[in-house]
Write a protein that holds these residues in place. Structure first.
Motif, PDB file in Angstrom:
ATOM      1  N   VAL A 168     -61.364 -56.508  -1.764  1.00  0.00           N
ATOM      2  CA  VAL A 168     -61.785 -55.716  -0.773  1.00  0.00           C
ATOM      3  C   VAL A 168     -61.896 -54.661  -1.229  1.00  0.00           C
ATOM      4  CG1 VAL A 168     -60.168 -54.695   1.144  1.00  0.00           C
ATOM      5  CG2 VAL A 168     -59.476 -56.976   0.330  1.00  0.00           C
ATOM      6  N   ILE A 169     -61.441 -54.169  -1.790  1.00  0.00           N
ATOM      7  CA  ILE A 169     -61.074 -52.510  -2.540  1.00  0.00           C
ATOM      8  C   ILE A 169     -62.698 -52.388  -2.758  1.00  0.00           C
ATOM      9  CG2 ILE A 169     -60.869 -51.013  -4.435  1.00  0.00           C
ATOM     10  CD1 ILE A 169     -58.754 -51.334  -2.663  1.00  0.00           C
ATOM     11  N   THR A 170     -63.410 -53.507  -3.444  1.00  0.00           N
ATOM     12  CA  THR A 170     -65.189 -53.153  -4.338  1.00  0.00           C
ATOM     13  C   THR A 170     -65.303 -52.817  -2.737  1.00  0.00           C
ATOM     14  OG1 THR A 170     -64.260 -54.500  -6.071  1.00  0.00           O
ATOM     15  CG2 THR A 170     -66.440 -54.336  -5.483  1.00  0.00           C
ATOM     16  N   LYS A 171     -65.670 -53.997  -2.053  1.00  0.00           N
ATOM     17  CA  LYS A 171     -66.492 -53.549  -0.619  1.00  0.00           C
ATOM     18  C   LYS A 171     -66.204 -51.679  -0.251  1.00  0.00           C
ATOM     19  CE  LYS A 171     -66.292 -57.585   1.943  1.00  0.00           C
ATOM     20  NZ  LYS A 171     -66.292 -58.331   3.347  1.00  0.00           N
ATOM     21  N   LYS A 172     -65.401 -51.697  -0.040  1.00  0.00           N
ATOM     22  CA  LYS A 172     -64.500 -50.297   0.418  1.00  0.00           C
ATOM     23  C   LYS A 172     -65.272 -49.257  -0.322  1.00  0.00           C
ATOM     24  CE  LYS A 172     -60.659 -47.980   2.606  1.00  0.00           C
ATOM     25  NZ  LYS A 172     -59.712 -48.007   2.948  1.00  0.00           N
ATOM     26  N   VAL A 173     -65.872 -49.540  -1.584  1.00  0.00           N
ATOM     27  CA  VAL A 173     -66.325 -48.449  -2.726  1.00  0.00           C
ATOM     28  C   VAL A 173     -67.685 -48.401  -2.387  1.00  0.00           C
ATOM     29  CG1 VAL A 173     -66.964 -48.353  -4.716  1.00  0.00           C
ATOM     30  CG2 VAL A 173     -64.348 -48.517  -4.272  1.00  0.00           C
ATOM     31  N   GLU A 174     -68.444 -49.775  -2.111  1.00  0.00           N
ATOM     32  CA  GLU A 174     -69.803 -49.371  -1.661  1.00  0.00           C
ATOM     33  C   GLU A 174     -69.922 -48.915  -0.568  1.00  0.00           C
ATOM     34  OE1 GLU A 174     -72.209 -51.214  -3.538  1.00  0.00           O
ATOM     35  OE2 GLU A 174     -70.855 -52.203  -5.135  1.00  0.00           O
ATOM     36  N   GLN A 175     -68.917 -49.428   0.829  1.00  0.00           N
ATOM     37  CA  GLN A 175     -69.089 -48.348   1.865  1.00  0.00           C
ATOM     38  C   GLN A 175     -69.020 -47.097   1.513  1.00  0.00           C
ATOM     39  OE1 GLN A 175     -66.380 -51.120   4.053  1.00  0.00           O
ATOM     40  NE2 GLN A 175     -67.873 -52.608   4.785  1.00  0.00           N
ATOM     41  N   SER A 176     -67.917 -46.375   0.675  1.00  0.00           N
ATOM     42  CA  SER A 176     -67.989 -45.042   0.402  1.00  0.00           C
ATOM     43  C   SER A 176     -69.205 -44.059   0.117  1.00  0.00           C
ATOM     44  CB  SER A 176     -66.617 -44.836  -0.134  1.00  0.00           C
ATOM     45  OG  SER A 176     -66.743 -45.121  -2.287  1.00  0.00           O
ATOM     46  N   PHE A 178     -58.473 -44.767  -3.560  1.00  0.00           N
ATOM     47  CA  PHE A 178     -58.478 -45.831  -2.602  1.00  0.00           C
ATOM     48  C   PHE A 178     -57.166 -46.284  -1.693  1.00  0.00           C
ATOM     49  CE2 PHE A 178     -62.793 -45.528  -3.919  1.00  0.00           C
ATOM     50  CZ  PHE A 178     -63.311 -45.697  -2.561  1.00  0.00           C
ATOM     51  N   GLU A 214     -54.940 -49.994   0.824  1.00  0.00           N
ATOM     52  CA  GLU A 214     -56.001 -51.226   1.731  1.00  0.00           C
ATOM     53  C   GLU A 214     -54.639 -51.747   1.928  1.00  0.00           C
ATOM     54  OE1 GLU A 214     -58.001 -52.889   4.103  1.00  0.00           O
ATOM     55  OE2 GLU A 214     -58.697 -50.962   2.769  1.00  0.00           O
TER      56      GLU A 214
END
Length: 227
Positions: free
Chosen positions: A172-180, A77, A79
């Motif tokens: 931010v990365i954690t949130k992006k992982v959740e959305q992936s 990821f 960001e």
């Protein structure tokens, strides 16, 4: 059906000479022969059953050990994060600002350590109950690159700022992982491993249970995995 016919033939071959012996012998011989026939018949059928149960249990435990591995799903990821901080003095009349543009590149892994699986085997009921499946472990290894750094002599970047930036980027990365799809991919790999147990138990005529549910298909595991 073939097994039953073979068994009947074996019994007939044993019983026929016994019956013939009964007519040629006295009462004591009759009792002894009948006792011997029942003893060996009991030993034959019970021993087969015990051997079969033991074999099934050993086979199940072997498959659980094969499933017990570390499953790791990886993703990358990137960001861009803007960090700002402002220090104010003299009743906010004077302020000193610092800011930076950060590009974060992160390697993310979601791991299930199936070596921690716990289970019970009930030989009498032919049931295997999974009592514990480990939670997924999320790990984020990130590299930060700083651009457009602006700071004041009275408000310079320090160790505390870098800690805040690391924490912010990780959120931010954690949130992006959740959305992936990374999380669902990891869960699919988990189900793929657990389904091996389902296939085995179904083939053997056993029942597989997890979290109070009888597992009849792969999707039934989801009920147990969902909090």
């Amino acid at each position: 059906m073939a097994r039953n016919t073979s068994t009947e033939t074996q019994i007939k071959n044993i019983v026929t000479p016994v019956i013939q012996a009964i007519f040629k012998s006295g009462k004591a011989i009759y009792i002894i022969i009948i006792a011997v026939v029942f003893y060996f018949g009991y030993q034959y059928f019970t021993q087969k059953k015990e051997d079969n149960v033991t074999f099934n249990s050993d086979l199940i435990e072997k498959e659980i050990k094969n499933v017990g591995k570390l499953i790791v799903t990886e993703g990358k990821f990137s960001e861009v994060v803007t960090y700002k901080d402002q220090q104010k003095y003299l009743m906010d009349l004077v302020s000193f600002e610092k800011k930076a543009l950060i590009v974060a590149n992160a390697n993310v892994t979601i791991a299930y350590d199936l070596r921690q699986i716990k289970y019970n085997i009930d030989q009498e009921k032919k049931t295997i109950t999974i009592t514990y499946v480990p939670e997924p472990e999320l790990k984020i290894n990130q590299e930060l690159q700083f651009y457009d750094i602006n700071q004041s002599r009275f408000n310079p970047f320090g160790a505390e700022d870098y800690n805040k930036i690391n924490q912010k980027v990780k959120e931010v990365i954690t949130k992006k992982v959740e959305q992936s799809t990374l999380k669902s991919n990891a869960e699919n790999r988990l189900l793929s491993e657990l389904s091996k147990l389902l296939i085995l138990t179904n083939t053997m005529g056993w029942t597989l249970e997890y979290n109070g549910n009888i597992i009849q298909k792969d999707s039934d595991f989801i009920k147990g995995l969902t909090p």
